[in-house]
Write an enzyme that holds these catalytic residues in place. Structure first.
Site, PDB file in Angstrom:
ATOM      1  CG  HIS A 105      38.614  40.732  39.800  1.00  0.00           C
ATOM      2  ND1 HIS A 105      38.477  40.623  37.738  1.00  0.00           N
ATOM      3  CD2 HIS A 105      37.226  39.889  40.199  1.00  0.00           C
ATOM      4  CE1 HIS A 105      36.234  40.253  37.962  1.00  0.00           C
ATOM      5  NE2 HIS A 105      36.642  39.987  39.129  1.00  0.00           N
ATOM      6  CD  GLU A 177      37.831  35.967  39.035  1.00  0.00           C
ATOM      7  OE1 GLU A 177      36.828  36.830  39.528  1.00  0.00           O
ATOM      8  OE2 GLU A 177      38.883  36.846  39.030  1.00  0.00           O
TER       9      GLU A 177
END
Length: 259
Positions: A105, A177
């Protein structure tokens, strides 16, 4: 019908009481939904995983969708075991019923300085323990402005997937993302989302990987924009951050994905 994915990344929010109340409110609302093609992942803090897992297990007979809910961890260590105080291994996660793990992430890339080579080790550990890695990738605002966004994402994918066979890669999910859209309220345009998901799909195809590898979008998704995002080509669902913290908001996203 291809499976659709929705992962609720709670990050460092919710006490165990708040997490319990959330699930107790969410699970009954799934009762009226017949959506076995949806994989719904809940990614709470490490300490909440057993509690959430028990609640999910108690509700397995609620609906077909309840059987598709899986526990997802926000991270794991790259070693199988050892003297790593404060860390959690993939094996430990698998032993309590975790089905997937977020890898790379952007917040961990930024704050914990995790690089692609480290992430490659984590992916292998997750696969070794029979769980699904959700590999996150995405460019910074600087890379986007300079036009190097595709090169950045390609390098992230190449180095993170190094050493894996095409069959192993097919067990992953990819989450695109754009860093500049995470938690900022600034959502990538549909043209950007389409461009990058098509680019990632082509990269996977060039690695002789089938189209069954899901590519999720993450970056300030909310009930107002998710339907348009989910309708973009090659978007198999979403990695949802702040909009997954409230049951009513999250359920609207669930329904948008099933429409």
């Amino acid at each position: 019908m291809k499976k659709k994915y929705l992962i609720a990344n709670w990050k460092m929010y919710k006490t165990v009481q708040e997490a319990t109340h959330f699930m107790e409110a969410l699970l009954p609302q799934l009762k009226a939904i017949d959506g076995p093609e949806l994989v719904l992942g809940i990614a709470p803090s490490f300490v909440h995983l057993p509690t959430i897992g028990a609640l999910i297990g108690d509700k397995k007979s609620i609906s077909p969708l309840s059987n598709s809910i899986q526990l997802v961890a926000q991270n794991c260590h790259h070693e199988a075991a050892g003297a790593f105080t404060g860390e959690v291994s993939a094996g430990i996660l698998a032993s309590i019923g975790v089905g997937g793990v977020l890898i790379g992430h952007s917040e961990r890339r930024s704050y914990q300085k995790e690089d692609n080579l480290l992430l490659a080790k984590k992916i292998k550990r997750v696969l070794e323990n029979g769980m699904q890695p959700f590999l996150c990738c995405g460019e910074s605002l600087e890379a986007r402005k300079s036009g190097s966004h595709q090169a950045v994402v390609q390098q992230q994918l190449q180095e993170s997937l190094a050493g894996l066979t095409s069959k192993e890669i097919e067990k992953l999910a990819i989450a695109y993302e754009p860093v500049w859209a995470i938690g900022t309220g600034q959502v990538a345009g549909l043209d950007v989302i389409t461009e990058m998901h098509t680019f990632i799909r082509k990269f996977l195809s060039d690695q002789c990987v089938s189209e069954k590898v899901p590519i999720l979008y993450g970056g300030s998704c909310n009930p107002q924009n998710v339907k348009a995002i989910f309708n973009c080509p090659n978007v198999a669902g979403g990695l949802i951050g702040s909009a997954s913290l409230q049951v009513d908001q999250f359920m609207k996203i669930v329904m948008a994905l099933l429409e």
